[in-house]
Motif scaffolding. Structure first.
Motif, PDB file in Angstrom:
ATOM      1  N   TRP A  49       0.786  -0.633   0.148  1.00 33.60           N
ATOM      2  CA  TRP A  49      -0.206   0.101   0.002  1.00 33.60           C
ATOM      3  C   TRP A  49       0.780   1.249  -0.210  1.00 33.60           C
ATOM      4  CZ3 TRP A  49      -3.662   1.970  -1.797  1.00 33.60           C
ATOM      5  CH2 TRP A  49      -4.676   3.415  -0.703  1.00 33.60           C
ATOM      6  N   THR A  97     -15.519  -3.250   1.202  1.00 35.57           N
ATOM      7  CA  THR A  97     -14.800  -3.088   1.992  1.00 35.57           C
ATOM      8  C   THR A  97     -13.363  -2.760   1.515  1.00 35.57           C
ATOM      9  OG1 THR A  97     -14.766  -5.376   3.409  1.00 35.57           O
ATOM     10  CG2 THR A  97     -16.006  -4.066   4.105  1.00 35.57           C
ATOM     11  N   HIS A  98     -13.637  -3.231   0.852  1.00 38.26           N
ATOM     12  CA  HIS A  98     -12.072  -3.035  -0.403  1.00 38.26           C
ATOM     13  C   HIS A  98     -11.932  -2.029  -1.651  1.00 38.26           C
ATOM     14  CE1 HIS A  98     -11.698  -6.778   1.949  1.00 38.26           C
ATOM     15  NE2 HIS A  98     -10.510  -6.289   2.277  1.00 38.26           N
ATOM     16  N   TYR A 105      -7.503  -3.742  -1.830  1.00 41.34           N
ATOM     17  CA  TYR A 105      -6.926  -2.995  -0.939  1.00 41.34           C
ATOM     18  C   TYR A 105      -7.974  -2.714  -0.175  1.00 41.34           C
ATOM     19  CZ  TYR A 105      -2.310  -1.513  -3.003  1.00 41.34           C
ATOM     20  OH  TYR A 105      -0.618  -1.840  -3.821  1.00 41.34           O
ATOM     21  N   ASP A 106      -7.282  -2.758   1.952  1.00 45.91           N
ATOM     22  CA  ASP A 106      -8.798  -2.478   2.525  1.00 45.91           C
ATOM     23  C   ASP A 106      -8.944  -1.301   2.379  1.00 45.91           C
ATOM     24  OD1 ASP A 106      -8.523  -5.133   3.627  1.00 45.91           O
ATOM     25  OD2 ASP A 106      -7.184  -4.818   4.906  1.00 45.91           O
TER      26      ASP A 106
END
Length: 332
Positions: A3, A305-306, A318-319
């Motif tokens: 990230w 959520t991603h 990614y979150d």
């Protein structure tokens, strides 16, 4: 890719104030209609229902979408005029509904985005949009910048009696500019019977004897853009694409072949582009991912959520919901 690496690339791509491209996906979160909603409104119209090809149009809209249907069915000229009226009325109703509920609080994500782009020298932001709505203008007014659309005047005004601080602020405002190039027209634009082009802000209905200057979905957008004011507006947008150092596209699907050639030419030369999308369109994939563009990031909804991010030669999940503009601004 980690990230932190993605963030580093993002910061590098957008370190110079990017040109902003707004598509319908940028307006829908604020209650503006989708193509599907416009199609449903068109189906309800008695004027469209009377067209001999009404049934064929409805079938085509269900299978091809609104724009594909209008292109594939031979509709009467009066039906096409009725579709233009319905599109204007539907978008205008939704736009004014947002304004009536939020008269002093334009879309905060767009306001924050403009503040971020305006902050560095030369204190200028450029928006190119295919949308008819006024969300960009509402947001620009909130920043206190001077808005350039090709028409003189502002939409939202506040009483501020003269004082020294106001004079300083007005001087700064003249130094901050937001160009908004509405390449498919605007809810405010009309043609007067004598051929004069004028703008009437916040009209509740189409004024008597006037014709709205919007290009509805369909192949008319390719021919109508040769006329004014579209011709000059698109020329200004083309110049802005060439001069920009980077591009941030929000909810834009890359389906307007007459609008985007300069943009595509510039990113093919190495200028970076960042795209925020609910779903990457086939056209976006074709023009960016499959075209071998060197510097790009595409943020796309993965699940609740991603976010899925595509880069040159890699993709990662990614979150977080960073395909949404308000969340994206927290990481830029």
């Amino acid at each position: 890719m980690e990230w932190t690496g993605c963030l580093s690339i993002l910061q590098g791509y957008l370190e110079n104030s990017p040109l902003i491209v707004l598509g319908s996906g940028a307006s829908m979160p604020y209650g503006l209609p989708s193509m599907g909603m416009l199609a449903e409104e068109i189906k309800k119209s008695d004027g469209v229902h009377s067209d001999p090809e009404y049934d064929a149009l409805c079938t085509a809209m269900d299978s091809l979408g609104l724009e594909g249907a209008i292109d594939s069915v031979a509709l009467l000229p009066c039906t096409l005029s009725e579709i233009r009226r319905i599109v204007w009325q539907t978008v205008n109703t939704c736009d004014l509904s947002y304004f009536d509920q939020n008269p002093t609080s334009p879309p905060q994500a767009l306001v924050e985005l403009l503040h971020k782009v305006l902050a560095p020298t030369p204190n200028k932001a450029v928006i190119v949009t295919t949308n008819y709505d006024r969300l960009a203008e509402y947001s620009a007014d909130q920043t206190g910048a001077t808005t350039v659309t090709g028409f003189e005047g502002c939409l939202i005004k506040k009483l501020e009696l003269p004082n020294s601080q106001l004079k300083i602020r007005r001087t700064r405002a003249r130094e901050r500019i937001v160009d908004i190039w509405k390449v498919h027209g605007s809810l405010d634009w009309f043609v007067v019977p004598d051929g004069t082009i004028a703008a009437f802000p916040l009209s509740r209905n189409i004024p008597n004897t006037l014709q709205p200057l919007i290009i509805p979905p369909g192949k008319e957008k390719y021919s109508a853009t040769h006329d004014e004011p579209y011709r000059t507006v698109i020329s200004e947008a083309d110049n802005a694409f060439v001069q920009a150092g980077a591009y941030l596209c929000v909810g834009y699907g890359f389906n307007d072949e007459h609008i985007q050639p300069k943009l595509l030419a510039q990113i093919s030369k190495g200028k970076p582009i960042v795209v925020l999308a609910r779903t990457m369109t086939p056209a976006c994939r074709k023009h960016i991912v499959d075209a071998g563009i060197n510097k790009f990031l595409i943020f796309e909804y993965a699940d609740d959520t991603h976010t899925k991010v595509y880069g040159n030669g890699w993709e990662e999940t990614y979150d977080g919901q960073y395909w949404l503009l308000d969340n994206f601004l927290k990481i830029w």
